[in-house]
Design a protein around this motif. Structure first.
Motif, PDB file in Angstrom:
ATOM      1  N   LYS A  80       0.815  -1.222   0.000  1.00  0.00           N
ATOM      2  CA  LYS A  80       0.000   0.000   0.000  1.00  0.00           C
ATOM      3  C   LYS A  80       0.844   1.265   0.000  1.00  0.00           C
ATOM      4  CE  LYS A  80      -3.955  -2.117   2.331  1.00  0.00           C
ATOM      5  NZ  LYS A  80      -3.514  -3.417   2.862  1.00  0.00           N
ATOM      6  N   PHE A  81       2.031   1.175   0.611  1.00  0.00           N
ATOM      7  CA  PHE A  81       2.824   2.390   0.788  1.00  0.00           C
ATOM      8  C   PHE A  81       4.234   2.229   0.227  1.00  0.00           C
ATOM      9  CE2 PHE A  81      -0.285   2.099   4.236  1.00  0.00           C
ATOM     10  CZ  PHE A  81      -1.027   3.235   3.956  1.00  0.00           C
ATOM     11  N   ASP A  82       4.779   3.374  -0.148  1.00  0.00           N
ATOM     12  CA  ASP A  82       6.142   3.413  -0.666  1.00  0.00           C
ATOM     13  C   ASP A  82       7.080   3.608   0.532  1.00  0.00           C
ATOM     14  OD1 ASP A  82       8.455   3.831  -2.050  1.00  0.00           O
ATOM     15  OD2 ASP A  82       7.836   5.715  -2.984  1.00  0.00           O
ATOM     16  N   ILE A  83       7.712   2.513   0.967  1.00  0.00           N
ATOM     17  CA  ILE A  83       8.623   2.567   2.113  1.00  0.00           C
ATOM     18  C   ILE A  83      10.006   2.205   1.592  1.00  0.00           C
ATOM     19  CG2 ILE A  83       9.171   1.593   4.385  1.00  0.00           C
ATOM     20  CD1 ILE A  83       6.129   0.756   4.467  1.00  0.00           C
ATOM     21  N   ARG A  84      10.949   3.109   1.761  1.00  0.00           N
ATOM     22  CA  ARG A  84      12.272   2.868   1.176  1.00  0.00           C
ATOM     23  C   ARG A  84      13.346   2.815   2.246  1.00  0.00           C
ATOM     24  NH1 ARG A  84      12.094   7.521  -3.411  1.00  0.00           N
ATOM     25  NH2 ARG A  84       9.919   7.175  -4.017  1.00  0.00           N
ATOM     26  N   VAL A  85      14.408   2.084   1.915  1.00  0.00           N
ATOM     27  CA  VAL A  85      15.557   2.044   2.808  1.00  0.00           C
ATOM     28  C   VAL A  85      16.400   3.284   2.548  1.00  0.00           C
ATOM     29  CG1 VAL A  85      17.699   0.840   3.338  1.00  0.00           C
ATOM     30  CG2 VAL A  85      15.607  -0.451   2.941  1.00  0.00           C
ATOM     31  N   VAL A  86      16.710   4.014   3.593  1.00  0.00           N
ATOM     32  CA  VAL A  86      17.597   5.170   3.452  1.00  0.00           C
ATOM     33  C   VAL A  86      18.718   5.020   4.470  1.00  0.00           C
ATOM     34  CG1 VAL A  86      15.824   6.758   2.621  1.00  0.00           C
ATOM     35  CG2 VAL A  86      16.210   6.540   5.072  1.00  0.00           C
ATOM     36  N   LYS A  87      19.839   5.677   4.187  1.00  0.00           N
ATOM     37  CA  LYS A  87      20.944   5.652   5.139  1.00  0.00           C
ATOM     38  C   LYS A  87      21.251   7.078   5.547  1.00  0.00           C
ATOM     39  CE  LYS A  87      22.402   1.244   4.017  1.00  0.00           C
ATOM     40  NZ  LYS A  87      23.334   0.197   4.197  1.00  0.00           N
ATOM     41  N   LEU A  88      21.355   7.297   6.832  1.00  0.00           N
ATOM     42  CA  LEU A  88      21.772   8.610   7.314  1.00  0.00           C
ATOM     43  C   LEU A  88      23.253   8.503   7.654  1.00  0.00           C
ATOM     44  CD1 LEU A  88      18.657   9.383   9.516  1.00  0.00           C
ATOM     45  CD2 LEU A  88      19.062   9.969   7.129  1.00  0.00           C
ATOM     46  N   GLY A  89      23.767   9.495   8.373  1.00  0.00           N
ATOM     47  CA  GLY A  89      25.205   9.541   8.659  1.00  0.00           C
ATOM     48  C   GLY A  89      25.773   8.282   9.288  1.00  0.00           C
ATOM     49  N   ASP A  90      24.977   7.589  10.117  1.00  0.00           N
ATOM     50  CA  ASP A  90      25.526   6.435  10.837  1.00  0.00           C
ATOM     51  C   ASP A  90      25.582   5.170   9.984  1.00  0.00           C
ATOM     52  OD1 ASP A  90      22.897   5.755  10.653  1.00  0.00           O
ATOM     53  OD2 ASP A  90      22.500   5.694  12.805  1.00  0.00           O
ATOM     54  N   GLY A  91      25.111   5.252   8.726  1.00  0.00           N
ATOM     55  CA  GLY A  91      25.224   4.113   7.816  1.00  0.00           C
ATOM     56  C   GLY A  91      24.230   2.992   8.072  1.00  0.00           C
ATOM     57  N   GLN A  92      23.342   3.164   9.048  1.00  0.00           N
ATOM     58  CA  GLN A  92      22.363   2.109   9.326  1.00  0.00           C
ATOM     59  C   GLN A  92      21.202   2.177   8.335  1.00  0.00           C
ATOM     60  OE1 GLN A  92      21.562   0.575  13.184  1.00  0.00           O
ATOM     61  NE2 GLN A  92      22.142   2.524  14.084  1.00  0.00           N
ATOM     62  N   SER A  93      20.650   1.010   7.993  1.00  0.00           N
ATOM     63  CA  SER A  93      19.482   0.978   7.107  1.00  0.00           C
ATOM     64  C   SER A  93      18.253   1.417   7.886  1.00  0.00           C
ATOM     65  CB  SER A  93      19.247  -0.434   6.582  1.00  0.00           C
ATOM     66  OG  SER A  93      20.305  -0.806   5.749  1.00  0.00           O
ATOM     67  N   ARG A  94      17.611   2.451   7.375  1.00  0.00           N
ATOM     68  CA  ARG A  94      16.412   2.965   8.029  1.00  0.00           C
ATOM     69  C   ARG A  94      15.248   2.907   7.058  1.00  0.00           C
ATOM     70  NH1 ARG A  94      17.556   5.746  12.594  1.00  0.00           N
ATOM     71  NH2 ARG A  94      19.769   5.736  13.110  1.00  0.00           N
ATOM     72  N   HIS A  95      14.050   2.823   7.605  1.00  0.00           N
ATOM     73  CA  HIS A  95      12.875   2.611   6.761  1.00  0.00           C
ATOM     74  C   HIS A  95      12.021   3.862   6.745  1.00  0.00           C
ATOM     75  CE1 HIS A  95      13.929  -1.633   6.400  1.00  0.00           C
ATOM     76  NE2 HIS A  95      14.442  -1.439   7.600  1.00  0.00           N
ATOM     77  N   LYS A  96      11.999   4.498   5.575  1.00  0.00           N
ATOM     78  CA  LYS A  96      11.324   5.793   5.466  1.00  0.00           C
ATOM     79  C   LYS A  96      10.025   5.655   4.678  1.00  0.00           C
ATOM     80  CE  LYS A  96      12.108  10.496   3.714  1.00  0.00           C
ATOM     81  NZ  LYS A  96      11.683  11.351   4.825  1.00  0.00           N
ATOM     82  N   LEU A  97       8.965   6.188   5.277  1.00  0.00           N
ATOM     83  CA  LEU A  97       7.660   6.211   4.615  1.00  0.00           C
ATOM     84  C   LEU A  97       7.634   7.403   3.660  1.00  0.00           C
ATOM     85  CD1 LEU A  97       4.697   5.180   4.500  1.00  0.00           C
ATOM     86  CD2 LEU A  97       4.222   6.661   6.459  1.00  0.00           C
ATOM     87  N   PHE A  98       7.605   7.116   2.356  1.00  0.00           N
ATOM     88  CA  PHE A  98       7.671   8.187   1.352  1.00  0.00           C
ATOM     89  C   PHE A  98       6.296   8.643   0.888  1.00  0.00           C
ATOM     90  CE2 PHE A  98      11.655   9.584  -0.547  1.00  0.00           C
ATOM     91  CZ  PHE A  98      12.568   8.829   0.171  1.00  0.00           C
ATOM     92  N   GLY A  99       5.392   7.719   0.732  1.00  0.00           N
ATOM     93  CA  GLY A  99       4.078   8.085   0.193  1.00  0.00           C
ATOM     94  C   GLY A  99       3.301   6.824  -0.114  1.00  0.00           C
ATOM     95  N   TRP A 100       2.383   6.946  -1.036  1.00  0.00           N
ATOM     96  CA  TRP A 100       1.603   5.783  -1.454  1.00  0.00           C
ATOM     97  C   TRP A 100       2.428   4.947  -2.425  1.00  0.00           C
ATOM     98  CZ3 TRP A 100      -3.299   4.778   0.324  1.00  0.00           C
ATOM     99  CH2 TRP A 100      -3.956   5.817   0.984  1.00  0.00           C
ATOM    100  N   ALA A 101       2.209   3.641  -2.389  1.00  0.00           N
ATOM    101  CA  ALA A 101       2.800   2.797  -3.426  1.00  0.00           C
ATOM    102  C   ALA A 101       2.049   3.084  -4.715  1.00  0.00           C
ATOM    103  CB  ALA A 101       2.660   1.324  -3.054  1.00  0.00           C
ATOM    104  N   ASP A 102       2.768   3.034  -5.837  1.00  0.00           N
ATOM    105  CA  ASP A 102       2.106   3.260  -7.117  1.00  0.00           C
ATOM    106  C   ASP A 102       0.955   2.292  -7.330  1.00  0.00           C
ATOM    107  OD1 ASP A 102       3.531   5.397  -7.887  1.00  0.00           O
ATOM    108  OD2 ASP A 102       4.982   4.284  -9.087  1.00  0.00           O
ATOM    109  N   ARG A 103       1.102   1.102  -6.740  1.00  0.00           N
ATOM    110  CA  ARG A 103       0.089   0.072  -6.994  1.00  0.00           C
ATOM    111  C   ARG A 103      -1.279   0.401  -6.417  1.00  0.00           C
ATOM    112  NH1 ARG A 103       4.229  -4.145  -5.215  1.00  0.00           N
ATOM    113  NH2 ARG A 103       4.882  -2.179  -4.390  1.00  0.00           N
TER     114      ARG A 103
END
Ligand SMILES: [Zn+2]
Length: 290
Positions: A80-103
């Protein structure tokens, strides 16, 4: 392609209507509130545990089964949602809610007629080379990066395949659906080296078809020479094997797999590559002139 509707607020009726309840709801609310500082998977698990504890639900804090179940719950939200892995300064994989999934956009799966026409124009299957005209095959529009792995409807991600090759591909890729989240994450990295590396990792040493690697390498910006990007991973200690398959008369297909890998530095891989190649070039020059 992004769906511009605002996201549902935490605990809103809109979430009820979408069927986002229970653990799904807890995870969504948390991702929504942490959009500016996206949480790691560990933080998500901790949050869900605390939330359950506050509701008096029984929990198994160290249970592996529970962790796997939560990972699945989070994956469900990807539908349902566009959730992407992002990395901030500490290099850890974080899960960011971007918006709706295209689907969730009802028109997202529709490829318009002009694009369909353009894709099928060659009249030839991209895999086996058979044609509609001479071999009587029926050609379909195929997503090089499957939609389930966040492949887009952009023409660069579409190819003509005959029905046989299309169903063969579905069977082959179907085995890797269990790595779907890792594959989706791989596609989201900014650097082509990293997208290639993460895709090879997602396949856990299994053979990856070259056309999938090519598509993932070019997912964010077109790569003229993605094979070179892949070869450059050896500077980081990676060992990548290739194999060719195909009988006479058929198109030869190439596959790659990572035989051994290392964890990659979080700084720019392109920069490190340039530096190493620069050093090698000047060492060569020095040995010639001495
Ligand atoms: Zn074919």
């Amino acid at each position: 392609m992004t769906d511009p509707r605002p996201l549902p607020l935490p605990d809103s009726e809109e979430l009820d209507a979408l069927g986002v309840t229970g653990d799904h709801r807890t995870i969504y609310n948390f991702l929504y509130e942490r959009r500016e500082l996206p949480p790691t998977m560990k933080e998500i698990r901790k949050h869900v545990r605390e939330r359950k504890a506050s509701l008096g639900d029984s929990i198994d804090p160290e249970g592996d089964g529970e962790a796997a179940q939560l990972d699945r719950r989070k994956r469900d939200l990807h539908k349902k949602f566009d959730i992407r892995v992002v990395k901030l300064g500490d290099g850890q994989s974080r899960h960011k809610l971007f918006g709706w999934a295209d689907r969730t956009n009802p028109n997202a799966h529709v490829i318009n007629r002009r694009v369909r026409f353009e894709v099928l124009q060659s009249g030839r299957c991209n895999k086996c080379g058979r044609t509609a005209e001479h071999d009587g095959v029926k050609l379909v529009v195929d997503h090089v990066i499957p939609q389930a792995w966040n492949g887009s409807n952009d023409i660069s991600n579409l190819q003509p395949l005959c029905e046989d090759c299309n169903s063969g591909k579905k069977d082959y890729y179907g085995q890797f659906d269990r790595f779907a989240e890792e594959i989706r994450d791989a596609i989201n990295y900014d650097e082509p080296h990293r997208r290639i590396a993460m895709l090879l990792l997602a396949f856990q040493g299994e053979w990856v078809p070259s056309e999938l690697l090519a598509a993932v390498a070019s997912a964010k910006q077109y790569q003229e020479d993605w094979q070179k990007r892949m070869r450059e991973l050896r500077y980081f200690g990676w060992d990548i094997k290739s194999k060719r398959e195909g009988t006479r008369g058929e198109r030869v297909r190439v596959f790659y797999r990572a035989a051994s890998t290392t964890s990659l530095p979080s700084t720019s891989l392109a920069e490190i590559t340039r530096r190493i190649e620069g050093e090698r070039a000047s060492a060569k020059k020095a040995s010639r002139t001495s």
